[in-house]
Design an enzyme around this catalytic site. Structure first.
Site, PDB file in Angstrom:
ATOM      1  N   TYR A 102      -7.643   4.556 -15.450  1.00 32.38           N
ATOM      2  CA  TYR A 102      -7.279   5.150 -16.465  1.00 32.38           C
ATOM      3  C   TYR A 102      -6.968   4.126 -17.804  1.00 32.38           C
ATOM      4  O   TYR A 102      -6.482   4.298 -18.909  1.00 32.38           O
ATOM      5  CB  TYR A 102      -5.895   6.008 -16.536  1.00 32.38           C
ATOM      6  CG  TYR A 102      -6.440   7.412 -16.215  1.00 32.38           C
ATOM      7  CD1 TYR A 102      -7.608   7.869 -15.935  1.00 32.38           C
ATOM      8  CD2 TYR A 102      -5.650   8.370 -15.958  1.00 32.38           C
ATOM      9  CE1 TYR A 102      -8.298   8.834 -15.368  1.00 32.38           C
ATOM     10  CE2 TYR A 102      -5.962   9.780 -15.303  1.00 32.38           C
ATOM     11  CZ  TYR A 102      -7.275  10.061 -15.351  1.00 32.38           C
ATOM     12  OH  TYR A 102      -7.550  11.167 -14.826  1.00 32.38           O
TER      13      TYR A 102
ATOM     14  N   ASP B  18       0.782  -1.248  -0.096  1.00 32.69           N
ATOM     15  CA  ASP B  18       0.065  -0.082  -0.061  1.00 32.69           C
ATOM     16  C   ASP B  18       0.775   1.313   0.184  1.00 32.69           C
ATOM     17  O   ASP B  18       1.662   1.346   0.782  1.00 32.69           O
ATOM     18  CB  ASP B  18      -0.702  -0.019   1.454  1.00 32.69           C
ATOM     19  CG  ASP B  18      -1.759   1.074   1.415  1.00 32.69           C
ATOM     20  OD1 ASP B  18      -2.760   1.254   2.229  1.00 32.69           O
ATOM     21  OD2 ASP B  18      -1.572   2.373   0.629  1.00 32.69           O
ATOM     22  N   ILE B  19       0.469   2.162  -1.108  1.00 31.62           N
ATOM     23  CA  ILE B  19       1.572   3.118  -0.965  1.00 31.62           C
ATOM     24  C   ILE B  19       1.539   4.275   0.223  1.00 31.62           C
ATOM     25  O   ILE B  19       2.587   4.813   0.343  1.00 31.62           O
ATOM     26  CB  ILE B  19       1.565   3.665  -2.662  1.00 31.62           C
ATOM     27  CG1 ILE B  19       2.686   4.822  -2.789  1.00 31.62           C
ATOM     28  CG2 ILE B  19       0.309   4.833  -2.509  1.00 31.62           C
ATOM     29  CD1 ILE B  19       3.032   5.171  -4.336  1.00 31.62           C
TER      30      ILE B  19
ATOM     31  N   SER C 178      -1.804   4.980 -14.044  1.00 29.18           N
ATOM     32  CA  SER C 178      -2.570   5.104 -15.205  1.00 29.18           C
ATOM     33  C   SER C 178      -3.332   3.534 -15.507  1.00 29.18           C
ATOM     34  O   SER C 178      -4.050   3.464 -16.483  1.00 29.18           O
ATOM     35  CB  SER C 178      -1.809   5.414 -16.543  1.00 29.18           C
ATOM     36  OG  SER C 178      -1.867   6.817 -16.685  1.00 29.18           O
ATOM     37  N   THR C 179      -2.686   2.581 -14.575  1.00 28.42           N
ATOM     38  CA  THR C 179      -3.345   1.256 -14.991  1.00 28.42           C
ATOM     39  C   THR C 179      -4.152   0.777 -14.287  1.00 28.42           C
ATOM     40  O   THR C 179      -4.951  -0.453 -14.157  1.00 28.42           O
ATOM     41  CB  THR C 179      -1.996   0.470 -14.565  1.00 28.42           C
ATOM     42  OG1 THR C 179      -1.775   0.241 -13.316  1.00 28.42           O
ATOM     43  CG2 THR C 179      -0.784   0.591 -15.436  1.00 28.42           C
ATOM     44  N   GLY C 180      -5.138   1.734 -13.708  1.00 32.33           N
ATOM     45  CA  GLY C 180      -6.334   1.437 -12.883  1.00 32.33           C
ATOM     46  C   GLY C 180      -7.362   1.887 -13.813  1.00 32.33           C
ATOM     47  O   GLY C 180      -7.756   1.430 -14.803  1.00 32.33           O
TER      48      GLY C 180
ATOM     49  N   GLY D  88      -9.079   5.025  -6.139  1.00 36.27           N
ATOM     50  CA  GLY D  88      -7.772   4.442  -6.047  1.00 36.27           C
ATOM     51  C   GLY D  88      -6.852   4.956  -5.372  1.00 36.27           C
ATOM     52  O   GLY D  88      -6.846   5.268  -4.146  1.00 36.27           O
ATOM     53  N   VAL D  89      -5.527   5.033  -5.875  1.00 42.93           N
ATOM     54  CA  VAL D  89      -4.479   5.782  -5.144  1.00 42.93           C
ATOM     55  C   VAL D  89      -4.778   7.057  -4.780  1.00 42.93           C
ATOM     56  O   VAL D  89      -4.705   7.360  -3.567  1.00 42.93           O
ATOM     57  CB  VAL D  89      -3.164   5.691  -5.932  1.00 42.93           C
ATOM     58  CG1 VAL D  89      -2.102   6.760  -5.185  1.00 42.93           C
ATOM     59  CG2 VAL D  89      -2.727   4.520  -6.425  1.00 42.93           C
ATOM     60  N   ASP D  90      -5.525   7.874  -5.489  1.00 41.65           N
ATOM     61  CA  ASP D  90      -5.745   9.091  -5.058  1.00 41.65           C
ATOM     62  C   ASP D  90      -6.677   9.294  -3.758  1.00 41.65           C
ATOM     63  O   ASP D  90      -6.399   9.969  -2.959  1.00 41.65           O
ATOM     64  CB  ASP D  90      -6.564   9.722  -6.363  1.00 41.65           C
ATOM     65  CG  ASP D  90      -6.435  11.353  -6.474  1.00 41.65           C
ATOM     66  OD1 ASP D  90      -7.056  11.908  -7.367  1.00 41.65           O
ATOM     67  OD2 ASP D  90      -6.030  11.883  -5.534  1.00 41.65           O
TER      68      ASP D  90
HETATM   69  N1  APR Z   1      -1.263   1.648  -3.067  1.00 40.37           N
HETATM   70  C1  APR Z   1      -0.608   1.201  -4.092  1.00 40.37           C
HETATM   71  N2  APR Z   1      -1.373   1.033  -5.351  1.00 40.37           N
HETATM   72  C2  APR Z   1      -2.735   1.238  -5.227  1.00 40.37           C
HETATM   73  C3  APR Z   1      -3.420   1.828  -4.040  1.00 40.37           C
HETATM   74  C4  APR Z   1      -2.584   1.815  -3.152  1.00 40.37           C
HETATM   75  N3  APR Z   1      -3.307   1.959  -1.858  1.00 40.37           N
HETATM   76  N4  APR Z   1      -4.820   1.674  -4.267  1.00 40.37           N
HETATM   77  C5  APR Z   1      -4.894   1.342  -5.963  1.00 40.37           C
HETATM   78  N5  APR Z   1      -3.528   1.047  -6.249  1.00 40.37           N
HETATM   79  C6  APR Z   1      -3.136   0.622  -7.746  1.00 40.37           C
HETATM   80  C7  APR Z   1      -4.190   0.145  -8.647  1.00 40.37           C
HETATM   81  O1  APR Z   1      -4.558  -1.170  -8.353  1.00 40.37           O
HETATM   82  C8  APR Z   1      -3.670   0.519 -10.117  1.00 40.37           C
HETATM   83  O2  APR Z   1      -2.803  -0.646 -10.231  1.00 40.37           O
HETATM   84  O3  APR Z   1      -2.843   1.977  -8.451  1.00 40.37           O
HETATM   85  C9  APR Z   1      -2.819   1.716  -9.717  1.00 40.37           C
HETATM   86  C10 APR Z   1      -3.394   2.995 -10.417  1.00 40.37           C
HETATM   87  O4  APR Z   1      -4.735   2.956 -10.147  1.00 40.37           O
HETATM   88  P1  APR Z   1      -5.643   4.278 -10.108  1.00 40.37           P
HETATM   89  O5  APR Z   1      -5.559   4.637  -8.592  1.00 40.37           O
HETATM   90  O6  APR Z   1      -7.130   3.899 -10.666  1.00 40.37           O
HETATM   91  O7  APR Z   1      -5.090   5.449 -10.865  1.00 40.37           O
HETATM   92  P2  APR Z   1      -5.002   5.582 -12.717  1.00 40.37           P
HETATM   93  O8  APR Z   1      -5.198   4.317 -13.403  1.00 40.37           O
HETATM   94  O9  APR Z   1      -3.790   6.409 -12.793  1.00 40.37           O
HETATM   95  O10 APR Z   1      -6.501   6.690 -12.782  1.00 40.37           O
HETATM   96  C11 APR Z   1      -6.196   7.878 -12.079  1.00 40.37           C
HETATM   97  O11 APR Z   1      -8.368   7.668 -10.943  1.00 40.37           O
HETATM   98  O12 APR Z   1      -8.631   7.792  -8.821  1.00 40.37           O
HETATM   99  C12 APR Z   1      -8.833   8.380  -9.889  1.00 40.37           C
HETATM  100  O13 APR Z   1      -8.272  10.744  -9.364  1.00 40.37           O
HETATM  101  C13 APR Z   1      -8.002   9.547  -9.921  1.00 40.37           C
HETATM  102  O14 APR Z   1      -8.875  10.244 -11.963  1.00 40.37           O
HETATM  103  C14 APR Z   1      -7.982   9.796 -11.439  1.00 40.37           C
HETATM  104  C15 APR Z   1      -7.850   8.309 -11.960  1.00 40.37           C
END
Ligand code: APR
Length: 183
Positions: free
Chosen positions: A131, A16-17, A127-129, A38-40
């Site tokens: 996006y 977990d980041i 970007s792999t979630g 997600g991460v955000d």
């Molecule tokens: N720690 C590490 N990795 C994580 C965590 C965490 N706590 N939570 C999710 N992830 C992983 C996801 O499984 C994925 O592999 O981070 C990666 C990126 O996924 P997203 O968070 O969906 O980010 P992204 O694909 O870049 O999309 C960004 O999603 O949350 C919104 O505001 C954000 O609009 C933006 C978009």
């Protein structure tokens, strides 16, 4: 899995980041900088409202953050000193410059970390979630971008971590690292 690039240790780990003890944690943000899922969502939840306040100040100054760029705030309640909010590209099939924009998001983050003399940084798989960027392709883009920066630009980084949330993501990055040409 880890390797050395010059004096910098590149580490791939599952976790977990928000729980990483590094100088800078990178957020997979969007252009509004006002949070998301997600991460955000995880970073804003764990880091507390101060991070969003700082993001709003940045938005007031420069509106948002364009894709491929990044901005930096304090770490709020996180153990990290900084959160770097990077905006990766949304996957649109691969012929809209997505690879270049993803590489730019990593490079912009590393430049901000270097400007703030960070010695360690943790990336999620940008970007792999939501996006939808294919993780195998993203992993190669990300690792090549990080290696190019570490070799070519001045920095104080002793450790760069990729913190992968799922086993499949970790495996994709391990495969990409193993395939990284020595060049
Ligand atoms: N720690 C590490 N990795 C994580 C965590 C965490 N706590 N939570 C999710 N992830 C992983 C996801 O499984 C994925 O592999 O981070 C990666 C990126 O996924 P997203 O968070 O969906 O980010 P992204 O694909 O870049 O999309 C960004 O999603 O949350 C919104 O505001 C954000 O609009 C933006 C978009």
């Amino acid at each position: 899995m880890e390797t050395m690039i010059g004096k910098t240790r590149l580490v791939l780990l599952r976790g977990d980041i928000t729980r990483q003890s590094v100088d800078a944690i990178v957020n997979a943000a969007n252009s509004t900088l006002l949070g998301g899922g997600g991460v955000d969502g995880a970073i804003h939840r764990a880091g507390g409202p101060k991070i969003l306040e700082e993001c709003k100040q940045i938005v007031a100054r420069q509106r948002g953050c364009v894709t491929g760029d990044a901005v930096i705030t304090g770490g709020g309640n996180l153990s990290a000193k900084f959160v770097i909010h990077a905006v990766g590209p949304f996957w649109s099939g691969g012929d809209r410059g997505e690879d270049g924009l993803l590489a730019s998001a990593y490079r912009s983050s590393l430049r901000l970390a270097a400007a703030h003399r960070a010695t360690s940084i943790a990336f999620p798989s940008i970007s792999t979630g939501a996006y939808r960027f294919p993780v195998e392709r993203a992993a190669g883009v990300a690792l090549r971008a990080v290696r190019a920066f570490l070799r070519a630009e001045s920095h104080t980084l002793l450790e760069v971590r990729f913190v992968l949330f799922g086993e499949a993501d970790l495996a994709a990055y391990e495969t990409a690292l193993a395939a990284l040409s020595p060049a």
